[in-house]
Design an enzyme around this catalytic site. Sequence first.
Site, PDB file in Angstrom:
ATOM      1  CD  GLU A 104     -63.046   3.966 -21.817  1.00 17.36           C
ATOM      2  OE1 GLU A 104     -62.414   4.358 -22.559  1.00 17.36           O
ATOM      3  OE2 GLU A 104     -63.572   2.460 -21.014  1.00 17.36           O
ATOM      4  CG  ASP A 105     -64.571   3.372 -25.919  1.00 20.71           C
ATOM      5  OD1 ASP A 105     -63.856   3.373 -24.686  1.00 20.71           O
ATOM      6  OD2 ASP A 105     -63.208   3.287 -26.839  1.00 20.71           O
ATOM      7  CG  ASP A 108     -70.016  -2.929 -23.110  1.00 20.63           C
ATOM      8  OD1 ASP A 108     -71.823  -2.882 -23.635  1.00 20.63           O
ATOM      9  OD2 ASP A 108     -69.584  -4.105 -23.924  1.00 20.63           O
ATOM     10  CG  PHE A 158     -70.582  -3.690 -31.876  1.00 19.80           C
ATOM     11  CD1 PHE A 158     -69.784  -4.040 -31.396  1.00 19.80           C
ATOM     12  CD2 PHE A 158     -69.607  -2.987 -33.343  1.00 19.80           C
ATOM     13  CE1 PHE A 158     -68.299  -3.395 -30.985  1.00 19.80           C
ATOM     14  CE2 PHE A 158     -67.566  -3.133 -33.491  1.00 19.80           C
ATOM     15  CZ  PHE A 158     -67.846  -3.072 -32.053  1.00 19.80           C
ATOM     16  NE  ARG A 171     -59.398   2.927 -32.754  1.00 21.26           N
ATOM     17  CZ  ARG A 171     -59.950   2.344 -31.829  1.00 21.26           C
ATOM     18  NH1 ARG A 171     -60.193   2.319 -31.233  1.00 21.26           N
ATOM     19  NH2 ARG A 171     -59.029   1.216 -31.821  1.00 21.26           N
TER      20      ARG A 171
END
Length: 181
Positions: A104-105, A108, A158, A171
């Site tokens: 996963e990136d 959060d 963020f 990206r």
Amino acid sequence: MRNETVDPRIEKILFSQEQLEKRIKELSEWVNQTYKDSSNLVVVGLLKGCLPFYAQLIKNVNVDLITDFMIASSYDGGNKSSGNVKIILDLVTNIEGKDVLIVEDIVDTGRTISKTVSILKSRNPKTLKVLTLLNKPSNRIVSFEPDNYGFLVEKDDFVVGFGFDDEEKLRQLPYIGTIKE
Ligand code: IMP
Ligand code: MG
């Protein structure tokens, strides 16, 4: 640092290309150790954010593996995570009885990953672990602990770049940074 031209929309680089490469190599070693006795590893990337991390991670993995991908998303999209998660693109592989590693990136609020884990667990894999590049534990709404992660980030950061997007843009940056207001 390498001679990187920094995108003008970036406020601050949090993790440079070198830092990412070094840490991801360590994570590949962790995968090699964790799955050294596995003969049926499936590495499941959660698109689209996982892409650069996933590609770099598997280059230094020496255990046999099958690659597969999913898109899991909040119903209302955008930057804010809603409570509802749905599968937009499902796996090709039958994971029953297999060792599954989710890549996963970022974890959060924890909503996306918890929901994805519960969906995949219902398919009876032999084992299921989660590796995330970034971990933002101070922002959890659903309690969730990944099995390993690359870097911790602050609640208010963020991030964009290296797979992370701002409304689908940025990206492709080779580093991770925060975005200007
Ligand atoms: P969750 O809040 O843990 O469900 O995370 C949902 C998704 O939001 C992640 O998989 C990312 O794709 C995205 N996300 C969360 N934080 C950030 C960020 O700082 N930058 C870009 N995308 C993010
Ligand atoms: Mg994501």
